[in-house]
Write an enzyme that holds these catalytic residues in place. Structure first.
Site, PDB file in Angstrom:
ATOM      1  CE1 TYR A  71      34.616  30.322  44.755  1.00 57.41           C
ATOM      2  CE2 TYR A  71      35.538  28.638  46.122  1.00 57.41           C
ATOM      3  CZ  TYR A  71      34.600  29.484  44.741  1.00 57.41           C
ATOM      4  OH  TYR A  71      35.944  29.119  43.866  1.00 57.41           O
ATOM      5  CG  PHE A  85      32.696  36.410  40.255  1.00 58.49           C
ATOM      6  CD1 PHE A  85      33.844  35.976  40.398  1.00 58.49           C
ATOM      7  CD2 PHE A  85      32.297  37.694  41.026  1.00 58.49           C
ATOM      8  CE1 PHE A  85      34.246  36.429  41.865  1.00 58.49           C
ATOM      9  CE2 PHE A  85      33.090  37.076  42.695  1.00 58.49           C
ATOM     10  CZ  PHE A  85      33.809  36.737  41.736  1.00 58.49           C
ATOM     11  CG  ASP A  86      34.677  31.111  41.157  1.00 60.44           C
ATOM     12  OD1 ASP A  86      34.715  30.453  41.053  1.00 60.44           O
ATOM     13  OD2 ASP A  86      35.535  31.240  41.919  1.00 60.44           O
ATOM     14  CB  ILE A 105      41.552  37.993  46.789  1.00 58.55           C
ATOM     15  CG1 ILE A 105      39.668  37.511  47.249  1.00 58.55           C
ATOM     16  CG2 ILE A 105      41.415  38.171  45.169  1.00 58.55           C
ATOM     17  CD1 ILE A 105      38.555  37.876  46.952  1.00 58.55           C
ATOM     18  CE1 TYR A 131      40.923  37.716  41.621  1.00 55.63           C
ATOM     19  CE2 TYR A 131      38.911  38.107  41.908  1.00 55.63           C
ATOM     20  CZ  TYR A 131      39.808  37.383  42.019  1.00 55.63           C
ATOM     21  OH  TYR A 131      39.548  36.266  42.249  1.00 55.63           O
ATOM     22  CG  PHE A 148      33.898  35.725  47.769  1.00 52.00           C
ATOM     23  CD1 PHE A 148      33.609  34.632  46.804  1.00 52.00           C
ATOM     24  CD2 PHE A 148      34.043  37.049  47.821  1.00 52.00           C
ATOM     25  CE1 PHE A 148      34.397  34.746  46.317  1.00 52.00           C
ATOM     26  CE2 PHE A 148      35.296  36.802  46.784  1.00 52.00           C
ATOM     27  CZ  PHE A 148      34.876  35.819  45.265  1.00 52.00           C
TER      28      PHE A 148
END
Length: 189
Positions: A71, A85-86, A105, A131, A148
């Protein structure tokens, strides 16, 4: 999303359209833009928006199934993709998760249902499904909408059990045989 780089959709008069793209990448890029456009055209984003980019093969996943995921996550900024961010794309390890376990999440739990092995999906997740007001210190500002791109690399069904005739059957009715599990319990790539 259809096989061989086709996409089909309806316009606002319910007219059916089909487009063939020159490459899988062009078809996926189109799907991503459609998903962002859906997000930007909705007055309130109160649920997860998703767009399949590649359909994948086999049974759709559901609660209790274990997955290995590649991902990348972006912040939605100025009606488009902001900063990453990830991501685990350039890492050796895939993310392992069990759908419905509450370890990720809520937007992932909801947005990944029905995906198939090899499938890729674009998810746009509102703050309440991500979040929320707290965010993630140093990475995700409070009340952020997240985007995502997820790919299911491996799938392990809920469980295997024996049928009355002694043959192994999936825990769900399936016309196709289950793949033979490898030593780690996930089907081979």
């Amino acid at each position: 999303v259809q096989p061989n780089n086709y996409s089909t959709f309806y316009d606002d008069q319910r007219q059916n359209w089909s487009i063939m793209f020159e490459s899988e990448k062009a078809a996926m890029d189109f799907g991503k833009q459609v998903c962002i456009a859906k997000c930007n055209s909705s007055s309130v984003l109160d649920s997860v928006l998703y767009q399949d980019l590649v359909l994948g093969e086999g049974q759709g996943v559901e609660g209790g199934d274990s997955l290995e995921i590649a991902y990348t996550g972006w912040l939605l900024q100025n009606n488009g993709l902001g900063q990453v961010f990830d991501s685990n794309i350039n890492k050796d390890k895939l993310l392992r998760l069990k759908l419905g376990s509450g370890k990720v999440i809520k937007g992932w739990e909801e947005g990944m249902m029905g995906m198939k092995k090899g499938g890729r999906r674009y998810l746009i997740i509102p703050p309440a499904w991500a979040y929320g007001a707290q965010g993630v210190a140093g990475r995700v500002p409070p009340d952020s909408t997240l985007v995502f791109e997820v790919e299911v690399r491996r799938v392990k069904l809920v469980k295997e059990c024996s049928g009355s005739d002694g043959q192994s059957v999936s825990s769900r009715d399936s016309p196709a045989p289950s793949p033979v599990p490898s030593s780690d319990g996930f089907s081979a790539d």
